[in-house]
Design a protein around this motif. Sequence first.
Motif, PDB file in Angstrom:
ATOM      1  N   LEU A 129      20.181  15.788  19.130  1.00  0.00           N
ATOM      2  CA  LEU A 129      19.821  14.384  19.279  1.00  0.00           C
ATOM      3  C   LEU A 129      18.698  14.205  20.294  1.00  0.00           C
ATOM      4  O   LEU A 129      17.749  13.453  20.062  1.00  0.00           O
ATOM      5  CB  LEU A 129      21.048  13.581  19.708  1.00  0.00           C
ATOM      6  CG  LEU A 129      22.237  13.601  18.737  1.00  0.00           C
ATOM      7  CD1 LEU A 129      23.448  12.927  19.364  1.00  0.00           C
ATOM      8  CD2 LEU A 129      21.864  12.928  17.424  1.00  0.00           C
ATOM      9  N   GLN A 130      18.801  14.899  21.428  1.00  0.00           N
ATOM     10  CA  GLN A 130      17.779  14.766  22.463  1.00  0.00           C
ATOM     11  C   GLN A 130      16.454  15.375  22.015  1.00  0.00           C
ATOM     12  O   GLN A 130      15.380  14.844  22.307  1.00  0.00           O
ATOM     13  CB  GLN A 130      18.250  15.438  23.754  1.00  0.00           C
ATOM     14  CG  GLN A 130      19.499  14.843  24.373  1.00  0.00           C
ATOM     15  CD  GLN A 130      19.286  13.446  24.924  1.00  0.00           C
ATOM     16  OE1 GLN A 130      18.158  12.973  25.036  1.00  0.00           O
ATOM     17  NE2 GLN A 130      20.377  12.776  25.270  1.00  0.00           N
ATOM     18  N   GLY A 131      16.506  16.492  21.294  1.00  0.00           N
ATOM     19  CA  GLY A 131      15.287  17.123  20.812  1.00  0.00           C
ATOM     20  C   GLY A 131      14.596  16.321  19.720  1.00  0.00           C
ATOM     21  O   GLY A 131      13.381  16.463  19.505  1.00  0.00           O
ATOM     22  N   TYR A 132      15.353  15.470  19.036  1.00  0.00           N
ATOM     23  CA  TYR A 132      14.795  14.642  17.970  1.00  0.00           C
ATOM     24  C   TYR A 132      13.711  13.700  18.509  1.00  0.00           C
ATOM     25  O   TYR A 132      12.710  13.439  17.841  1.00  0.00           O
ATOM     26  CB  TYR A 132      15.931  13.834  17.328  1.00  0.00           C
ATOM     27  CG  TYR A 132      15.512  12.925  16.198  1.00  0.00           C
ATOM     28  CD1 TYR A 132      15.417  13.410  14.894  1.00  0.00           C
ATOM     29  CD2 TYR A 132      15.219  11.590  16.426  1.00  0.00           C
ATOM     30  CE1 TYR A 132      15.039  12.568  13.855  1.00  0.00           C
ATOM     31  CE2 TYR A 132      14.848  10.746  15.401  1.00  0.00           C
ATOM     32  CZ  TYR A 132      14.760  11.247  14.109  1.00  0.00           C
ATOM     33  OH  TYR A 132      14.386  10.414  13.079  1.00  0.00           O
ATOM     34  N   GLY A 146      25.410   7.311  26.169  1.00  0.00           N
ATOM     35  CA  GLY A 146      24.066   7.716  26.544  1.00  0.00           C
ATOM     36  C   GLY A 146      23.936   8.057  28.015  1.00  0.00           C
ATOM     37  O   GLY A 146      23.088   8.863  28.405  1.00  0.00           O
ATOM     38  N   CYS A 147      24.791   7.460  28.850  1.00  0.00           N
ATOM     39  CA  CYS A 147      24.708   7.691  30.298  1.00  0.00           C
ATOM     40  C   CYS A 147      25.622   8.811  30.769  1.00  0.00           C
ATOM     41  O   CYS A 147      25.349   9.436  31.801  1.00  0.00           O
ATOM     42  CB  CYS A 147      25.060   6.409  31.050  1.00  0.00           C
ATOM     43  SG  CYS A 147      23.871   5.076  30.869  1.00  0.00           S
ATOM     44  N   LEU A 148      26.714   9.052  30.067  1.00  0.00           N
ATOM     45  CA  LEU A 148      27.701  10.029  30.528  1.00  0.00           C
ATOM     46  C   LEU A 148      27.433  11.378  29.875  1.00  0.00           C
ATOM     47  O   LEU A 148      28.006  11.717  28.842  1.00  0.00           O
ATOM     48  CB  LEU A 148      29.125   9.541  30.205  1.00  0.00           C
ATOM     49  CG  LEU A 148      29.537   8.218  30.870  1.00  0.00           C
ATOM     50  CD1 LEU A 148      30.908   7.788  30.396  1.00  0.00           C
ATOM     51  CD2 LEU A 148      29.518   8.360  32.391  1.00  0.00           C
ATOM     52  N   GLY A 149      26.534  12.143  30.473  1.00  0.00           N
ATOM     53  CA  GLY A 149      26.193  13.460  29.934  1.00  0.00           C
ATOM     54  C   GLY A 149      26.387  14.547  30.973  1.00  0.00           C
ATOM     55  O   GLY A 149      27.331  14.503  31.777  1.00  0.00           O
ATOM     56  N   THR A 150      25.482  15.524  30.986  1.00  0.00           N
ATOM     57  CA  THR A 150      25.603  16.628  31.936  1.00  0.00           C
ATOM     58  C   THR A 150      25.444  16.163  33.377  1.00  0.00           C
ATOM     59  O   THR A 150      25.934  16.814  34.299  1.00  0.00           O
ATOM     60  CB  THR A 150      24.529  17.695  31.641  1.00  0.00           C
ATOM     61  OG1 THR A 150      23.243  17.059  31.624  1.00  0.00           O
ATOM     62  CG2 THR A 150      24.786  18.371  30.313  1.00  0.00           C
ATOM     63  N   GLY A 151      24.776  15.026  33.573  1.00  0.00           N
ATOM     64  CA  GLY A 151      24.565  14.537  34.925  1.00  0.00           C
ATOM     65  C   GLY A 151      25.847  14.291  35.681  1.00  0.00           C
ATOM     66  O   GLY A 151      25.920  14.508  36.896  1.00  0.00           O
ATOM     67  N   ILE A 152      26.875  13.840  34.975  1.00  0.00           N
ATOM     68  CA  ILE A 152      28.131  13.534  35.650  1.00  0.00           C
ATOM     69  C   ILE A 152      28.798  14.793  36.187  1.00  0.00           C
ATOM     70  O   ILE A 152      29.528  14.757  37.180  1.00  0.00           O
ATOM     71  CB  ILE A 152      29.089  12.770  34.704  1.00  0.00           C
ATOM     72  CG1 ILE A 152      30.221  12.123  35.521  1.00  0.00           C
ATOM     73  CG2 ILE A 152      29.654  13.677  33.623  1.00  0.00           C
ATOM     74  CD1 ILE A 152      31.057  11.159  34.726  1.00  0.00           C
ATOM     75  N   TYR A 187      10.473  14.242  29.820  1.00  0.00           N
ATOM     76  CA  TYR A 187      11.859  13.895  30.141  1.00  0.00           C
ATOM     77  C   TYR A 187      12.820  14.452  29.103  1.00  0.00           C
ATOM     78  O   TYR A 187      13.818  15.101  29.429  1.00  0.00           O
ATOM     79  CB  TYR A 187      11.983  12.373  30.233  1.00  0.00           C
ATOM     80  CG  TYR A 187      13.401  11.860  30.366  1.00  0.00           C
ATOM     81  CD1 TYR A 187      14.264  12.373  31.332  1.00  0.00           C
ATOM     82  CD2 TYR A 187      13.861  10.847  29.536  1.00  0.00           C
ATOM     83  CE1 TYR A 187      15.556  11.893  31.458  1.00  0.00           C
ATOM     84  CE2 TYR A 187      15.152  10.361  29.663  1.00  0.00           C
ATOM     85  CZ  TYR A 187      15.994  10.887  30.621  1.00  0.00           C
ATOM     86  OH  TYR A 187      17.275  10.409  30.739  1.00  0.00           O
ATOM     87  N   GLN A 188      12.504  14.224  27.835  1.00  0.00           N
ATOM     88  CA  GLN A 188      13.415  14.678  26.776  1.00  0.00           C
ATOM     89  C   GLN A 188      13.447  16.200  26.679  1.00  0.00           C
ATOM     90  O   GLN A 188      14.520  16.787  26.506  1.00  0.00           O
ATOM     91  CB  GLN A 188      12.993  14.080  25.430  1.00  0.00           C
ATOM     92  CG  GLN A 188      13.136  12.579  25.325  1.00  0.00           C
ATOM     93  CD  GLN A 188      14.578  12.094  25.448  1.00  0.00           C
ATOM     94  OE1 GLN A 188      14.846  11.028  25.974  1.00  0.00           O
ATOM     95  NE2 GLN A 188      15.519  12.870  24.945  1.00  0.00           N
ATOM     96  N   LEU A 189      12.301  16.843  26.810  1.00  0.00           N
ATOM     97  CA  LEU A 189      12.291  18.303  26.790  1.00  0.00           C
ATOM     98  C   LEU A 189      13.004  18.856  28.025  1.00  0.00           C
ATOM     99  O   LEU A 189      13.652  19.902  27.962  1.00  0.00           O
ATOM    100  CB  LEU A 189      10.854  18.823  26.730  1.00  0.00           C
ATOM    101  CG  LEU A 189      10.101  18.569  25.421  1.00  0.00           C
ATOM    102  CD1 LEU A 189       8.677  19.114  25.510  1.00  0.00           C
ATOM    103  CD2 LEU A 189      10.822  19.193  24.232  1.00  0.00           C
ATOM    104  N   GLY A 190      12.886  18.145  29.151  1.00  0.00           N
ATOM    105  CA  GLY A 190      13.609  18.547  30.345  1.00  0.00           C
ATOM    106  C   GLY A 190      15.109  18.494  30.143  1.00  0.00           C
ATOM    107  O   GLY A 190      15.846  19.389  30.582  1.00  0.00           O
ATOM    108  N   ILE A 191      15.569  17.446  29.473  1.00  0.00           N
ATOM    109  CA  ILE A 191      16.997  17.350  29.148  1.00  0.00           C
ATOM    110  C   ILE A 191      17.414  18.529  28.276  1.00  0.00           C
ATOM    111  O   ILE A 191      18.480  19.131  28.482  1.00  0.00           O
ATOM    112  CB  ILE A 191      17.301  16.017  28.431  1.00  0.00           C
ATOM    113  CG1 ILE A 191      17.100  14.838  29.389  1.00  0.00           C
ATOM    114  CG2 ILE A 191      18.726  16.001  27.891  1.00  0.00           C
ATOM    115  CD1 ILE A 191      17.273  13.491  28.722  1.00  0.00           C
TER     116      ILE A 191
END
Length: 455
Positions: free
Chosen positions: A332-335, A53-59, A143-147
Amino acid sequence: MASENVKLEPLGPNKTGPNRIQDDGIDDYDPHLHREVESPTTNAETLIHLLKGCLGTGILALPEAFKYSGMANGIVSTFLIGLLCTYCLHVLVRAQYVICKKLKVALLTYPESMKIACEIGPTCLRRFAPYAPAITNFFLIFYQLGICCVYIVFVGKNIKAVADEYTTNDISLTLYILMFFVPFVAIICIKNLKLLAPFSILANLITLVTFGVVGYYVCQNLPPFSSLPSFGTLFNYPLYFGTTLFSLQAVGVVIALENNMATPKQFRGAFGVLNIGMTLVTIIYVGMAMMGYWKYGDKIESSITLNFPPGDVLAKVIRIMYSIAIYISYGLQGYVPVQIIWSNYMAKSLDNSSRKSLYEYMLRIGCVVLTFLLAITVPLLGLFISLVGAFCLSALGIAFPAIIELCAYWPDRLGPGRWILWKDIGLIIVGIVGLCAGSYSCIYEIVRSLASGQT
């Protein structure tokens, strides 16, 4: 995230509400023992989910953030922000437990926790109680739509970087983004997340391989370490702060994971799942950001994959593969925003409608349209990441947990000298300053970049 339809009725004779809650602090009721979870996760499974959950595009975006902070400042600040994020997550989970204990309920969602906290907290907050769930849901949805917007831009930019090697025509990023509209609609229209489970496993494997490839590229032919500035400008620091907060903060994931653990008491211990997971995540982020910025310096891109040699086959493959992984994650994020909007604001009014299913699909498609419009309007990956982090997570990850804790212990359990009160006021101020300063810096840079034609 737990279901939005938790029943707020205590098990005992007391009723919910600010004047009908048992607050003796020594109640024998333990919310953990009354949770009914279909498939509870073990400590190891929870840790794996937390890392994912933490290791996504941010890294992949954090190396660019070091350009704003400077190398030394970035390393120290990332550890401090990681510590702040971890502490605020502890605050939130602990405060929710205290409120559940007072109400004699097993679980509360984040919006419900905010509502009850305002009801039982200081008088000045009680007028906000009816609006607290909507405000919290607004930040969660944004937040989720931003992701999702970040994911769309990421896929468009990386596929464009590969395709540009095979065409002499300068096709705009907007067209590349629009090419994927139908696939993104298709994946968000999958209602049953179990159908996505095999693809999520594939996405996890691709993510691990991507990190290995990033390590391969950034560890070669490093320039002198002393050539990098130790500190950036004060104006650019909020841009760093927003990106780092976006990368490290996982408030929605943490709540869901703790709610579904077989042994939730082992989530918050000194060597519990949260501390171990966030320590590993912070170390990985610092290492990736430091090496990426060390390798590419001020030439670092908004996603480090865009810095890879354009002609390398390995670079092309990894851009395509990680784009596939991010595409899967979009489902998953859009859900989450779909479920929040549908469950809280639409489903009940459509119970007797024969077109209920049609309206739900329209909502899903509408969310995709909205995220695509935002992605096309602001195709600035790094700045969009920073804006989402600063605006949403300063509130959700710092200020709101402090408000919930302050209210949970109000008025006579605030510790010696009412230190919990002063500490939480400090966190609220940090959250507000981070939200305002980060959002202003991001919006300013977005407007400036769009005006100059940068993408």
